[in-house]
Design an enzyme around this catalytic site. Sequence first.
Site, mmCIF file in Angstrom:
data_model
loop_
_atom_site.group_PDB
_atom_site.id
_atom_site.type_symbol
_atom_site.label_atom_id
_atom_site.label_comp_id
_atom_site.label_asym_id
_atom_site.label_seq_id
_atom_site.Cartn_x
_atom_site.Cartn_y
_atom_site.Cartn_z
ATOM 1 N N ASP A 133 0.861 -1.191 0.000
ATOM 2 C CA ASP A 133 0.000 0.000 0.000
ATOM 3 C C ASP A 133 0.892 1.234 0.000
ATOM 4 O O ASP A 133 1.734 1.392 0.889
ATOM 5 C CB ASP A 133 -0.887 -0.005 1.242
ATOM 6 C CG ASP A 133 -1.912 -1.128 1.194
ATOM 7 O OD1 ASP A 133 -2.704 -1.178 0.250
ATOM 8 O OD2 ASP A 133 -1.900 -1.971 2.113
ATOM 9 N N LYS A 137 0.021 10.137 0.511
ATOM 10 C CA LYS A 137 -0.031 11.463 1.153
ATOM 11 C C LYS A 137 0.993 11.527 2.284
ATOM 12 O O LYS A 137 1.121 10.574 3.066
ATOM 13 C CB LYS A 137 -1.425 11.700 1.744
ATOM 14 C CG LYS A 137 -2.505 11.827 0.690
ATOM 15 C CD LYS A 137 -3.857 12.026 1.333
ATOM 16 C CE LYS A 137 -4.939 11.999 0.273
ATOM 17 N NZ LYS A 137 -6.263 11.708 0.818
ATOM 18 N N THR A 207 2.380 -9.405 -10.315
ATOM 19 C CA THR A 207 1.296 -9.492 -9.330
ATOM 20 C C THR A 207 0.045 -8.783 -9.852
ATOM 21 O O THR A 207 0.088 -7.998 -10.793
ATOM 22 C CB THR A 207 1.703 -8.861 -7.982
ATOM 23 O OG1 THR A 207 1.679 -7.434 -8.124
ATOM 24 C CG2 THR A 207 3.070 -9.319 -7.525
ATOM 25 N N TYR A 209 -1.728 -6.494 -8.362
ATOM 26 C CA TYR A 209 -1.683 -5.043 -8.137
ATOM 27 C C TYR A 209 -0.747 -4.373 -9.132
ATOM 28 O O TYR A 209 -1.040 -3.294 -9.648
ATOM 29 C CB TYR A 209 -1.234 -4.769 -6.693
ATOM 30 C CG TYR A 209 -1.427 -3.338 -6.259
ATOM 31 C CD1 TYR A 209 -2.669 -2.886 -5.806
ATOM 32 C CD2 TYR A 209 -0.372 -2.434 -6.307
ATOM 33 C CE1 TYR A 209 -2.844 -1.570 -5.412
ATOM 34 C CE2 TYR A 209 -0.538 -1.122 -5.906
ATOM 35 C CZ TYR A 209 -1.780 -0.697 -5.460
ATOM 36 O OH TYR A 209 -1.947 0.604 -5.064
#
Length: 231
Positions: A133, A137, A207, A209
């Site tokens: 992930d 930000k 993968t 993602y």
Amino acid sequence: MTDDPPIGQKPFGPLRSYGRIKSRPIKARQAGLMETLLPQIAVDLAAPLAGWSGPAWLEIGFGGGEHMAAQAGRAPEVRILGAEPFVNGVASAVRHVEEQELANVRIHHGDARDLVAALPDAAIERVFILFPDPWPKARHHKRRIVQPELLAELARVLRPGGRLRFATDWADYADWTLERVLRSGLFDWPADRADDWRSPPADHVTTRYEQKQLGDCAPVFLDFVKRPALK
Ligand SMILES: C[S@@+](CC[C@H](N)C(=O)[O-])C[C@H]1O[C@@H](n2cnc3c(N)ncnc32)[C@H](O)[C@@H]1O
């Protein structure tokens, strides 16, 4: 990912590094495997490598488990431990384990940091952190899984010469990780030309993602080698 206060955050434990832990409903067959197969292949945190003396690899945040399953199929002599809190990901991974009849995968349905903490010193040969992930930000950077504490723990559980592979398609996360790994002094980075990080390593398995191409750069692959302990 979310701005909400972290769910299930331990009072003094690490910040939650993942977003959703469940999305769509789980298909009946996968739900069945969660009840029957998962208990058989779940990692026992009290003895994560009990009864195993061969090589062991670890995948942190395996998502749907495609990479973990493919690596396990290629290397039946290796036990692969995978950790993932996302229930749909675990359900997908148990399906791969069943369909590919993999005997060498063990799953921790939860935070990888709990599994790493339970591992003995120098027990692991390879660690994969693939497309984690990104938490792009700045105020969320502290949620990134790559933190000095995790790197120190990975260095503890990796045998000298063991390898850590990190991949991302977020340029800032690649810089973040390189900077922290090199600053730790615990790993070498043997890359010496751009192709070493721009081209997928020969044994890489694309993968799910990675295929989505949600980042802001082409995939970057950083392969680190655990340094021998200082005398
Ligand atoms: C962006 S996805 C990538 C999944 C997979 N590696 C791939 O490339 O398709 C990152 C995954 O890491 C998992 N994750 C985040 N924090 C984690 C943690 N502390 N322990 C284990 N997995 C974690 C998330 O649930 C999510 O499935």
